[in-house]
Design a protein around this motif. Structure first.
Motif, short mmCIF file in Angstrom:
data_model
loop_
_atom_site.label_atom_id
_atom_site.label_comp_id
_atom_site.label_asym_id
_atom_site.label_seq_id
_atom_site.Cartn_x
_atom_site.Cartn_y
_atom_site.Cartn_z
N GLN A 108 58.05 25.17 46.78
CA GLN A 108 57.09 24.85 48.03
C GLN A 108 56.15 26.82 47.67
N MET A 109 56.92 28.15 47.70
CA MET A 109 57.09 28.99 47.60
C MET A 109 55.68 29.44 46.94
N GLY A 110 56.20 29.02 45.11
CA GLY A 110 55.67 28.93 43.53
C GLY A 110 53.58 27.94 43.91
N ALA A 111 54.14 27.53 45.32
CA ALA A 111 52.93 26.28 45.20
C ALA A 111 51.60 27.23 46.31
N ILE A 112 52.21 27.91 47.27
CA ILE A 112 51.29 28.29 48.21
C ILE A 112 51.28 29.58 47.17
N ALA A 113 51.64 30.78 46.40
CA ALA A 113 51.01 31.89 45.72
C ALA A 113 50.39 31.42 44.60
N ARG A 114 49.93 30.27 43.62
CA ARG A 114 48.99 29.48 43.14
C ARG A 114 47.92 29.26 43.43
N SER A 115 47.49 28.57 44.80
CA SER A 115 46.73 28.63 45.50
C SER A 115 45.82 29.61 45.77
N VAL A 116 46.55 30.52 46.44
CA VAL A 116 45.56 32.13 46.55
C VAL A 116 45.71 32.64 45.68
N HIS A 117 46.37 32.86 44.37
CA HIS A 117 45.91 33.30 43.22
C HIS A 117 45.08 33.37 42.51
N ASP A 118 45.09 31.35 42.75
CA ASP A 118 43.20 30.95 42.26
C ASP A 118 42.49 31.51 42.83
N VAL A 119 42.27 32.49 43.51
CA VAL A 119 40.70 32.87 44.12
C VAL A 119 40.91 33.78 43.40
N ARG A 120 38.97 33.94 43.43
CA ARG A 120 38.41 35.65 42.85
C ARG A 120 37.77 35.83 43.47
N GLY A 121 37.93 37.13 42.95
CA GLY A 121 37.41 38.33 44.50
C GLY A 121 35.99 39.31 43.46
N PRO A 122 35.65 39.74 44.35
CA PRO A 122 34.26 41.32 44.41
C PRO A 122 34.46 41.76 43.59
N HIS A 123 36.11 42.21 43.93
CA HIS A 123 35.91 44.18 44.12
C HIS A 123 38.15 44.38 43.18
N PHE A 124 38.27 45.27 42.99
CA PHE A 124 39.72 45.57 43.45
C PHE A 124 40.28 46.55 44.35
N GLY A 125 41.32 46.21 44.61
CA GLY A 125 41.64 46.91 45.71
C GLY A 125 41.95 46.45 47.01
N PRO A 126 42.33 47.07 48.24
CA PRO A 126 42.18 46.00 49.60
C PRO A 126 41.11 44.88 50.27
N VAL A 127 41.62 43.43 50.92
CA VAL A 127 40.33 42.93 50.17
C VAL A 127 39.41 43.29 51.33
N GLY A 128 39.39 44.20 52.58
CA GLY A 128 38.66 45.34 53.86
C GLY A 128 37.83 46.46 52.99
#
Length: 292
Positions: A108-128
């Motif tokens: 279950q941990m693997g599935a949760i991590a996979r779903s988060v890691h599949d999200v692509r973002g606008p820059h590198f570094g902290p989300v905020g």
């Protein structure tokens, strides 16, 4: 009606609060005063608040934010009120199951991590933020911030600075990573709730997603912990999927390990664990030997 501080908070002060006219309690989290925050841990609560829309893939597992205040008009600290998650903390409940049942938890941990890691973002570094245009810039900046925090705490930072210099020299290997992915920052058993009555370990909630950032998935604390031992946690990879085992990826993982160890050193210092602080120096030395 009542407020009870929960001892689980290793960074924020955390309270379970019962409100008049509300059937379920809420959770109040209060950040450290700004003067007590390390540079590398600045405004973590604000970072979590900014991460909520990006974490929609696991929204059913997360507490809902009911209120947040950075104005310091009520108290001189950031604070957030969230819904109370059902369940029992995994460190308390996982051990009540036979070890033969633990692989299901890690799947279950693997599935949760996979779903988060599949999200692509606008820059590198902290989300905020602050955001960086390259992965090398984000990693080196993070290492240098940790080193500066170590200096400020009166701890030797030479080993972390040496790795920052190695990373700067070979930044092209870091910059093979060109697509920022969402990293949980701190997701592992201590930040997970389990169903109290389920026949097998069943994750019902995750919390404290305040160290999220954008980068290579292998740099996530979750991946570090999933690879730390070859025990029941190997089931993590059954749902997470394959990982990059190339020479370049292995080199980058060594750099990430020093970043993790530097953060661990700071946390242990903050918690007064002098022996734990000392052990991080041997651990970093071993990584440096492998980095060459």
């Amino acid at each position: 009606m009542s407020a009870v501080e929960l001892g689980m908070g290793m960074y924020n002060n955390v309270y379970r609060v019962v409100l008049a006219g509300r059937a379920r309690p809420v959770i109040l989290r209060v950040a450290p005063e700004e003067g007590r925050q390390f540079r590398s841990e600045r405004h973590l609560m604000r970072n979590e608040y900014g991460s909520v829309p990006w974490l929609s893939v696991i929204a059913p597992l997360m507490p809902h934010v009911l209120a947040a205040d950075w104005s310091h008009e009520v108290i001189n600290r950031d604070w957030m009120i969230q819904t109370h998650l059902d369940g029992v903390p995994a460190p308390e409940h996982l051990g009540t199951y036979p070890r033969t049942a633990w692989p299901e938890f890690f799947r279950q941990m693997g599935a949760i991590a996979r779903s988060v890691h599949d999200v692509r973002g606008p820059h590198f570094g902290p989300v905020g933020g602050p955001g960086h245009g390259t992965w090398s810039e984000a990693v080196i900046t993070s290492l240098e911030a940790i080193a500066a925090d170590l200096d400020g705490a009166g701890l030797d930072s030479a080993d972390v600075r040496k790795v920052a210099a190695v990373a700067a020299h070979d930044r092209a290997v870091l910059d093979e990573v060109t697509e920022p992915r969402l990293l949980t920052g701190d997701l592992w058993t201590v930040n997970v709730m389990l169903d109290a009555g389920a026949e097998e370990p069943t994750i019902t909630g995750v919390f404290d997603m305040d160290r999220t950032w954008w980068g290579e998935t292998a740099a996530d604390w979750t991946i570090r912990m999933a690879t730390a031992k070859r025990d029941e946690r190997v089931a993590f990879w059954e749902t997470y999927g394959d990982r990059d085992c190339s020479a370049a990826a292995s080199w980058r993982s060594l750099v990430y390990e020093v970043r993790h160890l530097g953060a661990v050193r700071l946390e242990r210092h903050r918690l007064g664990n002098a022996a734990g602080v000392g052990s991080t120096y041997d651990a970093v030395a071993a990584v440096l030997a492998d980095l060459g």
